[in-house]
Write a protein that holds these residues in place. Structure first.
Motif, mmCIF file in Angstrom:
data_model
loop_
_atom_site.group_PDB
_atom_site.id
_atom_site.type_symbol
_atom_site.label_atom_id
_atom_site.label_comp_id
_atom_site.label_asym_id
_atom_site.label_seq_id
_atom_site.Cartn_x
_atom_site.Cartn_y
_atom_site.Cartn_z
ATOM 1 N N ARG A 55 -21.742 -50.135 34.306
ATOM 2 C CA ARG A 55 -20.512 -50.712 33.642
ATOM 3 C C ARG A 55 -19.293 -50.418 34.464
ATOM 4 O O ARG A 55 -19.430 -49.365 35.340
ATOM 5 C CB ARG A 55 -20.381 -50.103 32.404
ATOM 6 C CG ARG A 55 -21.658 -50.365 31.439
ATOM 7 C CD ARG A 55 -21.535 -49.698 30.103
ATOM 8 N NE ARG A 55 -21.241 -48.348 30.121
ATOM 9 C CZ ARG A 55 -20.733 -47.625 29.242
ATOM 10 N NH1 ARG A 55 -20.252 -48.182 28.039
ATOM 11 N NH2 ARG A 55 -20.367 -46.227 29.265
ATOM 12 N N ALA A 56 -18.084 -51.070 34.238
ATOM 13 C CA ALA A 56 -16.956 -50.765 35.065
ATOM 14 C C ALA A 56 -16.580 -49.477 34.681
ATOM 15 O O ALA A 56 -15.820 -48.653 35.527
ATOM 16 C CB ALA A 56 -15.867 -52.011 34.400
ATOM 17 N N ALA A 57 -16.688 -49.031 33.376
ATOM 18 C CA ALA A 57 -16.234 -47.664 33.045
ATOM 19 C C ALA A 57 -17.250 -46.685 33.694
ATOM 20 O O ALA A 57 -16.455 -45.323 34.145
ATOM 21 C CB ALA A 57 -16.399 -47.421 31.436
ATOM 22 N N ASP A 58 -18.359 -46.955 33.841
ATOM 23 C CA ASP A 58 -19.134 -45.829 34.809
ATOM 24 C C ASP A 58 -18.637 -45.807 35.973
ATOM 25 O O ASP A 58 -18.431 -44.720 36.783
ATOM 26 C CB ASP A 58 -20.635 -46.451 34.619
ATOM 27 C CG ASP A 58 -21.257 -46.482 33.477
ATOM 28 O OD1 ASP A 58 -20.612 -45.602 32.591
ATOM 29 O OD2 ASP A 58 -22.309 -47.082 33.187
ATOM 30 N N ILE A 59 -18.511 -47.045 36.661
ATOM 31 C CA ILE A 59 -17.919 -46.783 38.199
ATOM 32 C C ILE A 59 -16.503 -46.117 38.239
ATOM 33 O O ILE A 59 -16.320 -45.184 39.151
ATOM 34 C CB ILE A 59 -17.713 -48.298 38.701
ATOM 35 C CG1 ILE A 59 -19.041 -48.954 38.568
ATOM 36 C CG2 ILE A 59 -17.033 -48.439 39.918
ATOM 37 C CD1 ILE A 59 -19.931 -48.419 39.550
ATOM 38 N N ARG A 60 -15.468 -46.450 37.298
ATOM 39 C CA ARG A 60 -14.329 -45.640 37.131
ATOM 40 C C ARG A 60 -14.586 -44.345 37.062
ATOM 41 O O ARG A 60 -13.730 -43.366 37.516
ATOM 42 C CB ARG A 60 -13.426 -46.237 36.053
ATOM 43 C CG ARG A 60 -12.838 -47.626 36.464
ATOM 44 C CD ARG A 60 -11.579 -47.938 35.381
ATOM 45 N NE ARG A 60 -11.944 -47.801 34.086
ATOM 46 C CZ ARG A 60 -12.725 -49.007 33.361
ATOM 47 N NH1 ARG A 60 -12.827 -50.145 33.828
ATOM 48 N NH2 ARG A 60 -13.055 -48.898 32.016
ATOM 49 N N ASN A 61 -15.344 -43.908 36.096
ATOM 50 C CA ASN A 61 -15.656 -42.349 35.950
ATOM 51 C C ASN A 61 -16.181 -41.632 37.105
ATOM 52 O O ASN A 61 -15.745 -40.487 37.674
ATOM 53 C CB ASN A 61 -16.547 -42.086 34.901
ATOM 54 C CG ASN A 61 -16.081 -42.290 33.544
ATOM 55 O OD1 ASN A 61 -14.784 -42.382 33.370
ATOM 56 N ND2 ASN A 61 -16.675 -42.657 32.579
ATOM 57 N N PHE A 62 -16.987 -42.423 37.983
ATOM 58 C CA PHE A 62 -17.665 -41.882 38.912
ATOM 59 C C PHE A 62 -16.833 -41.887 40.266
ATOM 60 O O PHE A 62 -16.330 -40.833 40.931
ATOM 61 C CB PHE A 62 -18.799 -42.848 39.830
ATOM 62 C CG PHE A 62 -19.053 -42.986 41.188
ATOM 63 C CD1 PHE A 62 -19.559 -41.758 41.646
ATOM 64 C CD2 PHE A 62 -18.638 -43.992 41.923
ATOM 65 C CE1 PHE A 62 -19.787 -41.864 43.250
ATOM 66 C CE2 PHE A 62 -19.017 -43.947 43.255
ATOM 67 C CZ PHE A 62 -19.619 -43.013 44.075
ATOM 68 N N LEU A 63 -15.580 -43.009 40.444
ATOM 69 C CA LEU A 63 -14.618 -42.723 41.506
ATOM 70 C C LEU A 63 -13.757 -41.591 41.220
ATOM 71 O O LEU A 63 -13.318 -40.633 42.142
ATOM 72 C CB LEU A 63 -14.104 -44.063 41.471
ATOM 73 C CG LEU A 63 -14.518 -45.324 42.030
ATOM 74 C CD1 LEU A 63 -13.869 -46.729 41.841
ATOM 75 C CD2 LEU A 63 -15.042 -45.081 43.628
ATOM 76 N N THR A 64 -13.373 -41.240 39.858
ATOM 77 C CA THR A 64 -12.664 -39.984 39.426
ATOM 78 C C THR A 64 -13.117 -38.892 40.062
ATOM 79 O O THR A 64 -12.214 -38.103 40.705
ATOM 80 C CB THR A 64 -12.406 -40.036 38.042
ATOM 81 O OG1 THR A 64 -11.747 -41.278 37.508
ATOM 82 C CG2 THR A 64 -11.507 -38.981 37.665
ATOM 83 N N MET A 65 -14.501 -38.691 39.786
ATOM 84 C CA MET A 65 -15.055 -37.511 40.039
ATOM 85 C C MET A 65 -15.085 -37.373 41.839
ATOM 86 O O MET A 65 -15.359 -36.235 42.158
ATOM 87 C CB MET A 65 -16.253 -37.121 39.297
ATOM 88 C CG MET A 65 -16.252 -37.027 37.765
ATOM 89 S SD MET A 65 -14.823 -35.988 37.210
ATOM 90 C CE MET A 65 -15.155 -34.656 37.968
ATOM 91 N N PHE A 66 -15.526 -38.461 42.083
ATOM 92 C CA PHE A 66 -15.612 -38.573 43.776
ATOM 93 C C PHE A 66 -14.457 -38.027 44.296
ATOM 94 O O PHE A 66 -14.306 -37.234 45.343
ATOM 95 C CB PHE A 66 -15.864 -39.916 44.228
ATOM 96 C CG PHE A 66 -16.259 -39.804 45.568
ATOM 97 C CD1 PHE A 66 -17.241 -39.765 46.360
ATOM 98 C CD2 PHE A 66 -15.394 -40.658 46.487
ATOM 99 C CE1 PHE A 66 -17.317 -39.587 47.769
ATOM 100 C CE2 PHE A 66 -15.446 -40.835 47.622
ATOM 101 C CZ PHE A 66 -16.327 -40.237 48.446
ATOM 102 N N VAL A 67 -13.200 -38.651 43.823
ATOM 103 C CA VAL A 67 -11.731 -38.193 44.351
ATOM 104 C C VAL A 67 -11.672 -36.577 44.341
ATOM 105 O O VAL A 67 -11.188 -35.731 44.959
ATOM 106 C CB VAL A 67 -10.865 -38.874 43.606
ATOM 107 C CG1 VAL A 67 -9.548 -38.381 44.168
ATOM 108 C CG2 VAL A 67 -10.825 -40.315 44.144
ATOM 109 N N VAL A 68 -12.077 -36.033 42.933
ATOM 110 C CA VAL A 68 -12.001 -34.330 42.866
ATOM 111 C C VAL A 68 -12.946 -33.933 43.836
ATOM 112 O O VAL A 68 -12.396 -32.768 44.394
ATOM 113 C CB VAL A 68 -12.690 -34.445 41.206
ATOM 114 C CG1 VAL A 68 -12.778 -32.845 41.291
ATOM 115 C CG2 VAL A 68 -11.543 -34.954 40.287
#
Length: 303
Positions: free
Chosen positions: A183-196
């Motif tokens: 899902r788009a929400a899963d990808i956004r959450n993944f990208l957020t934690m990847f940047v962290v």
């Protein structure tokens, strides 16, 4: 608020537990060590005694190691959630997640305790803080860098690399028979934690590699490291604690909305009383019409 919306937003509540835990790790340094560092800067030296120095160093280590261990736990959680979604519910049910969280913090405390036996928590006048002294023990410093930094970052790198591969495969329809749905929400959450994760590695990498280099060959390496580079690496590491909130605000729409609401409330406090009064009015209306509320809820459940 509909029940359908509610459950959709809490779908990965187990993963969010680790995000909250990471936030707690970031806040630990702001509660005790940072105020003492400011006091040391104002007095141009440590005036709080050895006990406060040891407590400050312990909490600083608790924050740092707790952060990297929680980032590792988040990466493993995201990896299981996206790459092994069919087994995710068994691996990360609420009970197991709480056990994983407790294990994360137990390992964090266990990782810090040896500092008291080695005597590596000392005041460093260059950075006005009580922290881990890299030159106390060569073997211990190498162990700390490897176990507390290189190994966790290797695990996180593996997890996010596997996620990136899956995302690319799904995007280009390489795996059409894949049962996982991204899902788009899963990808956004993944990208957020990847940047962290990336920012943590960038902020803490210089300090850890300086410590590793000094430990391998203290007599040759230490004299060639300028003091400004050492101080800069430390304050880069300190700065990481306040970056995560900024990342959430930039990359997460829900956080942006809440930040705006908080800023507007601080700018115009009367909005707070308006929100409270609206909440009370809506609560009274819902109490006067329970039948309508029940019908609406059933309608949402059967959608």
């Amino acid at each position: 608020m509909s029940i359908k919306w509610y459950f959709r937003n809490l779908k990965n509540v187990e993963g969010n537990i680790f995000v909250v835990s990471l936030s707690v790790a970031d806040l630990v340094v702001a509660v005790y060590p940072y105020p003492l560092i400011l006091s040391a800067i104002f007095h141009n030296g440590w005036t709080m005694g050895n006990v406060h120095c040891q407590i400050s160093g312990f909490l600083m280590g608790l924050s740092v190691i707790g952060s990297i261990f929680n980032i590792t736990a988040i990466a493993i959680n995201r990896y299981c959630y996206i790459c092994h979604s069919l087994r995710y519910d068994k691996l990360f049910n609420l009970k197991n997640t709480c056990c994983y969280l407790c294990l994360t913090w137990v390992l964090t405390v266990v990782a810090i305790v040896p500092n008291f036996f080695v005597g590596s928590l000392q005041y460093d006048p260059r950075i006005y803080s009580c922290t881990f002294a890299q030159t106390v023990s060569t073997s211990y410093t190498i162990t700390v860098v490897v176990v507390h930094f290189i190994v966790p970052l290797s695990v996180v790198t593996f997890c996010y690399l596997r996620i990136w591969i899956l995302v690319i495969q799904v995007k280009h329809r390489v795996r059409q028979d894949c049962k996982q749905k991204l899902r788009a929400a899963d990808i956004r959450n993944f990208l957020t934690m990847f940047v962290v994760f990336v920012l943590f590695a960038v902020c803490w990498g210089p300090l850890n590699f300086i410590g590793l280099a000094v430990s391998i060959n203290p007599s040759k390496v230490q004299p060639h490291i300028p003091e400004w580079l050492f101080v800069l690496s430390y304050f880069m590491a300190y700065f990481n604690s306040c970056l995560n909130a900024v990342i959430y605000g930039l990359l997460n729409q829900n956080f942006r909305k809440e930040y705006k609401r908080i800023l507007l409330t601080l700018w115009t406090p009367r909005l707070l009383f308006i929100d409270v009064s609206k909440g009370g009015t809506e609560g009274m209306k819902s109490k006067h019409s329970p039948a309508i509320t029940t019908n609406n809820n059933h309608a949402e459940i059967h959608l």
